[in-house]
Write a protein that holds these residues in place. Structure first.
Motif, PDB file in Angstrom:
ATOM      1  N   TRP A   7      48.133  37.725  28.115  1.00 39.53           N
ATOM      2  CA  TRP A   7      48.176  38.026  29.562  1.00 39.53           C
ATOM      3  C   TRP A   7      46.759  37.906  30.062  1.00 39.53           C
ATOM      4  O   TRP A   7      45.848  38.543  29.520  1.00 39.53           O
ATOM      5  CB  TRP A   7      48.703  39.440  29.763  1.00 39.53           C
ATOM      6  N   LEU A   8      46.572  37.062  31.061  1.00 39.31           N
ATOM      7  CA  LEU A   8      45.211  36.833  31.534  1.00 39.31           C
ATOM      8  C   LEU A   8      45.209  36.875  33.059  1.00 39.31           C
ATOM      9  O   LEU A   8      45.904  36.093  33.707  1.00 39.31           O
ATOM     10  CB  LEU A   8      44.724  35.475  31.009  1.00 39.31           C
ATOM     11  N   PRO A   9      44.473  37.810  33.638  1.00 37.89           N
ATOM     12  CA  PRO A   9      44.482  37.944  35.098  1.00 37.89           C
ATOM     13  C   PRO A   9      43.375  37.113  35.743  1.00 37.89           C
ATOM     14  O   PRO A   9      42.311  36.929  35.152  1.00 37.89           O
ATOM     15  CB  PRO A   9      44.169  39.430  35.288  1.00 37.89           C
ATOM     16  N   SER A  10      43.636  36.602  36.932  1.00 39.74           N
ATOM     17  CA  SER A  10      42.527  36.046  37.707  1.00 39.74           C
ATOM     18  C   SER A  10      41.991  37.215  38.517  1.00 39.74           C
ATOM     19  O   SER A  10      42.424  37.469  39.610  1.00 39.74           O
ATOM     20  CB  SER A  10      43.012  34.933  38.633  1.00 39.74           C
ATOM     21  N   TYR A  11      41.075  37.956  37.896  1.00 38.88           N
ATOM     22  CA  TYR A  11      40.603  39.196  38.505  1.00 38.88           C
ATOM     23  C   TYR A  11      39.659  38.894  39.659  1.00 38.88           C
ATOM     24  O   TYR A  11      39.021  37.860  39.707  1.00 38.88           O
ATOM     25  CB  TYR A  11      39.921  40.070  37.460  1.00 38.88           C
ATOM     26  N   GLY A  12      39.585  39.828  40.593  1.00 39.09           N
ATOM     27  CA  GLY A  12      38.688  39.651  41.733  1.00 39.09           C
ATOM     28  C   GLY A  12      38.108  40.978  42.130  1.00 39.09           C
ATOM     29  O   GLY A  12      38.368  41.986  41.501  1.00 39.09           O
TER      30      GLY A  12
ATOM     31  N   HIS B 280      48.207  34.668  34.156  1.00 41.36           N
ATOM     32  CA  HIS B 280      48.750  33.689  33.226  1.00 41.36           C
ATOM     33  C   HIS B 280      49.389  34.465  32.081  1.00 41.36           C
ATOM     34  O   HIS B 280      48.739  35.308  31.476  1.00 41.36           O
ATOM     35  CB  HIS B 280      47.639  32.831  32.621  1.00 41.36           C
TER      36      HIS B 280
END
Lengths: 483, 363
Positions: free
Chosen positions: A335-340, A351
């Motif tokens: 599990w991979l976040p597009s962190y902001g 993802h």
């Protein structure tokens, strides 16, 4: 010859010979008339009197006194310019029985180390600071200190300290006394014997406060530097008494020894065997026996999922439920976040990969499942979906210019359906229900298990149960998949 | 053994406590903040110290203090914070104090952004502070390795009495993967050289100042010998499908994960591609690079910086083979597809140089 009694012998905690010095091991490196020698003696006498030699750790940062460890037979730590209070903090926190003395000069404490002294004082750290103020940088050859007097010449104030250029001498005791944390703050001087006796009492008081566990204590000592001041020792002592004290008045600026509470002792360390349980990794705490069950499908599949939407739509949670459920099902997952930044109105995506084989890249650039919770996400990621892949879109219809024939697209107003269940924010779980129903991936049991771990409140578990059912129903109804 | 799905940043903290670390000093910064947050939660419960410092400058000096007092200690930060810590790291190395620093890299220079990048390679691997020192650098490329290499970092830090950096990028810190932890926690133990404020340790001295040139030179030479030993004994790498590789990809961290996918896809096209993933960035796997030169026609370095790791590869290759370079920056991660295109171009350019099977090239 008349016999005599030595009234003031060498303190026991001074070394007899200064073997850490390269040469001239019978004398100090301090100049005649320098205040450091006197202050070292005041500290050594106090250590002897309190019987704390074995427990004492002396912290010496940059300045002439960086070599205090030549002389004092205690634990010694030499540290970076200005950082002694940070180092002292950690020594004391990890070794609460030690007696920690931070010995700092004016450049060190009041210029480069301003932040460290203010915060250590404010935290009420239980160590003692001996602050030598001689109004000049001695070791580096006579540059201006933050405590240099107005009009005083130094190599970097060749015309005298000018208030319009360098500002005013910094009054450390007054500054720190404005904080609640410190227990004892006093300014003393080495201007004559009487002042030195007063200084001795202050040093002892400050260190005693530490031995009693009461908290932060600091003694500022106005101290002569004859060599740099270009005076003889007598003139220098006179200048301390007559000139420095005008800018830096002597006295006790803070004394709350009577009302100060003893700093609580650190909690006992738990037994080592307890550590895995504390970390939540003991057997039983992490729950699964990884049975290598394939995905529900007859053929094992490699799911590359992209979840995307606005912040607040539950994008990351939806991805996490899939990953947790996949792990329960015995799959390899990532599990991979597009962190902001934690700010409003951002977009969000993650993802997720579920696979029967080890996962190479956790990044999903060519998804075979796209969960688009808003239109911008659909527009952005629809072109990346692999032919034959699945697309779930939270909307009522596809725009003319946002369409593909070679993927399976299910369009439903998932958020609106969640609204009808009474909780707008459950739109992500309604979509999850549709995904499970349409693709047959992941069993109900594993998804429910994941939800139970990730969702804490009973109310939300019930909402999610309804949401999953609504999503499944929506996927079954109405021609199934729109193309 | 049970597995737990957690973030890389949290895995670092659990790995550290299991390794006997009992002190954490830090300052929040995205994308490393979960390290401080997890440390604030777990360290006090494990009988350790957690303190949020007033700055990274203070934090690294607190690390210095705890290390001097003989406890296993760590901090975690990201590029801008690591820049501020460099002075302290130099002092730690000079005073031969062990500690672990986690750097979860973000975009730079300046404030840059908070997305993943690999632009801290130079400042961490080459030693961003003053003086003749090195830090040992471990580069995890999975959440499991965040835990495992953090544990290893504490062992190496003590063995070499030197700071060890766990260098990861924002994605490795932020992503979640299943992690299997060791069943037992290592016990904190005493170190004979530490200053504890006890009778036994009273004569110990922690310092990095040596005014006499001869004394300082001897100290610097001793440090140098220690680093040479690390170069002989501490090198770690993963050499994956390189045995028959004509193109050797080189990358670390999240990039290495993408490159694994690229290797599969390239091989599906019939290209003989392998991956060298340095796990220790310092000491660098120089011998392995040279071994691969015998077979490979070219190296292709992929990183999320404008060319930092590639310098170490070129130094190791010493001109024996072409070293190509592909990069993305600013928070963009090279996709498998775009990298594969570049691999194809590279293969096309160098195919005539490929070494026939069974024949050794010079090297």
């Amino acid at each position: 010859m008349a016999s005599y009694t030595v009234a003031h012998g060498k303190a026991k905690c001074f070394y007899d010979h200064y073997e850490r010095k390269a040469d001239l091991q019978h004398q100090t490196h301090y100049c005649p008339g320098c205040g450091h020698g006197i202050v070292h003696k005041l500290i050594a006498g106090t250590i002897d009197a309190l019987g704390i030699q074995d427990r004492t750790v002396l912290i010496s940062p940059v300045g002439c006194s960086v070599f205090a460890y030549y002389y004092l037979d205690v634990g010694n730590i030499q540290v970076a310019h200005g950082r002694a209070p940070a180092v002292a903090t950690a020594v004391k926190r990890s070794r609460p029985e030690s007696i920690v003395i931070s010995y700092q000069g004016d450049g060190d404490l009041a210029a480069i180390g301003t932040a460290e002294i203010v915060h250590a004082a404010n935290r009420g750290e239980n160590f003692t600071v001996i602050f030598i103020n001689n109004a000049i940088y001695g070791m580096t050859g006579g540059q201006m200190a933050p405590t240099t007097l107005l009009g005083q010449k130094s190599t970097t104030t060749p015309f005298g300290r000018n208030v319009w250029n360098e500002g005013y001498p910094l009054k450390v005791c007054e500054l720190l006394a404005s904080l609640t944390g410190p227990v004892y703050i006093e300014r003393v001087a080495l201007g004559d014997n009487k002042q030195i006796m007063r200084a001795q009492r202050a040093v002892r008081r400050a260190i005693e406060i530490q031995t009693q566990g009461l908290g932060f204590s600091l003694v500022e000592i106005l101290s002569p530097c004859p060599t740099i001041w270009k005076m003889n020792p007598v003139e220098a002592q006179h200048w301390v008494k007559e000139e420095m004290t005008k800018t830096f008045p002597l006295g006790v600026f803070r004394d709350r020894t009577k009302e100060a509470e003893r700093r609580p002792a650190p909690a006992h360390a738990p037994p080592l065997a307890e550590i895995p349980r504390i970390l939540g990794i003991a057997n039983g705490a992490s729950r699964r026996a990884a049975a290598a069950a394939p995905l529900n499908d007859a053929e094992p599949r490699d799911l590359r999922i992209k979840v995307a939407g606005f912040g607040g739509q539950g994008v990351l949670l939806l991805g996490q439920v899939l990953a947790e459920a996949g792990l329960d099902a015995g799959l390899e997952v990532s599990w991979l976040p597009s962190y902001g930044p934690e700010m409003r109105s951002g977009t969000s995506n993650c993802h997720v990969r579920l696979s029967a084989r080890p996962i190479d890249s956790p990044l999903v650039s060519r998804p075979n499942v796209l969960l688009a919770l808003n239109e911008p996400s659909l527009r952005k990621f629809l072109p990346t979906v692999e032919p034959g892949g699945w697309v779930f879109y939270n909307g009522t219809a596809l725009a003319e210019d946002c369409h593909r024939e070679d993927v399976q697209i299910l369009v439903r107003p998932f958020t609106k359906m969640a609204d009808e269940l009474g909780e707008t924010r459950a739109g992500n779980i309604v979509m999850l229900g549709a995904l499970l129903e349409s693709t047959g991936v992941l069993s109900e049991q594993h998804v429910n298990g994941a939800l139970r771990r990730l969702v804490k409140s009973e109310r939300w578990l019930e909402i999610n149960r309804l949401a999953l059912a609504a999503g499944r129903e929506a996927a079954r109804k109405g021609n199934g998949h729109e193309k | 053994m049970a597995k737990q799905l957690i973030k890389g940043n949290e895995a670092i903290v659990k790995g550290a406590i299991l390794a006997g670390c009992r002190a954490f000093y830090g300052y929040p910064i995205t994308p490393a903040s979960e390290i401080a947050e997890a440390a604030a939660f777990y360290f006090p419960q494990a009988g350790g110290v957690f303190l949020q410092a007033e700055s990274e400058v203070a934090a690294i000096n607190m690390v210095y203090g705890a290390a001097a007092a003989g406890v296993r200690v760590m901090t975690g930060s990201s590029g801008p914070g690591i820049s501020l810590m460099q002075e302290g790291i130099s002092y730690l190395a000079g005073a031969e104090l062990p500690c672990v620093v986690a750097d979860i890299m973000r975009g730079g220079p300046g404030l840059g952004n908070i997305a993943p990048e690999q632009g801290d390679y130079h400042q961490v691997v080459k030693g961003g502070g003053h003086g003749n020192y090195r830090t040992l650098v471990l580069a995890p490329s999975s959440v499991q390795e965040m835990a495992d290499l953090t544990h290893l970092a504490f062992e190496l830090a003590e063995e070499y009495r030197n700071p060890v950096v766990v260098l990861a990028d924002g994605y490795i810190g932020q992503m979640m993967e299943p992690v299997e932890f060791p069943a037992e926690a290592a016990a904190p133990h005493r170190l004979s050289w530490a200053v504890e404020g006890t009778a036994e340790t009273r004569h110990n001295l922690i310092t990095s100042i040596l005014l006499e040139p001869d004394l300082l030179e001897a100290h610097v030479r001793a440090l140098e010998a220690k680093y040479r030993r690390a170069e002989r004994e501490a090198v770690r790498f993963e050499s994956w499908r390189t045995e028959d590789a004509e193109i050797v990809l080189v990358g670390y961290g999240i990039v290495a994960r993408v490159l694994k996918a690229v290797v599969e896809q390239a091989r599906a096209r019939g290209l003989a591609v392998g991956l060298l993933r340095p796990i220790t960035l310092y000491p660098f796997p120089v011998a392995e690079v040279r071994r691969l030169c015998r077979r490979a026609a070219a190296f292709l370095v992929v990183e999320m910086s404008t060319g930092q790791l590639v310098e170490d590869v070129r130094l190791a290759v010493e001109g024996r083979r072409p070293v190509e370079f592909y990069s993305r920056t600013g928070g963009n991660v090279p996709s498998a597809e775009e990298t594969l295109d570049f691999v194809q171009e590279t293969a096309d350019r160098h195919s005539q140089m490929a070494v026939p099977e069974g024949q050794l090239a010079y090297g």
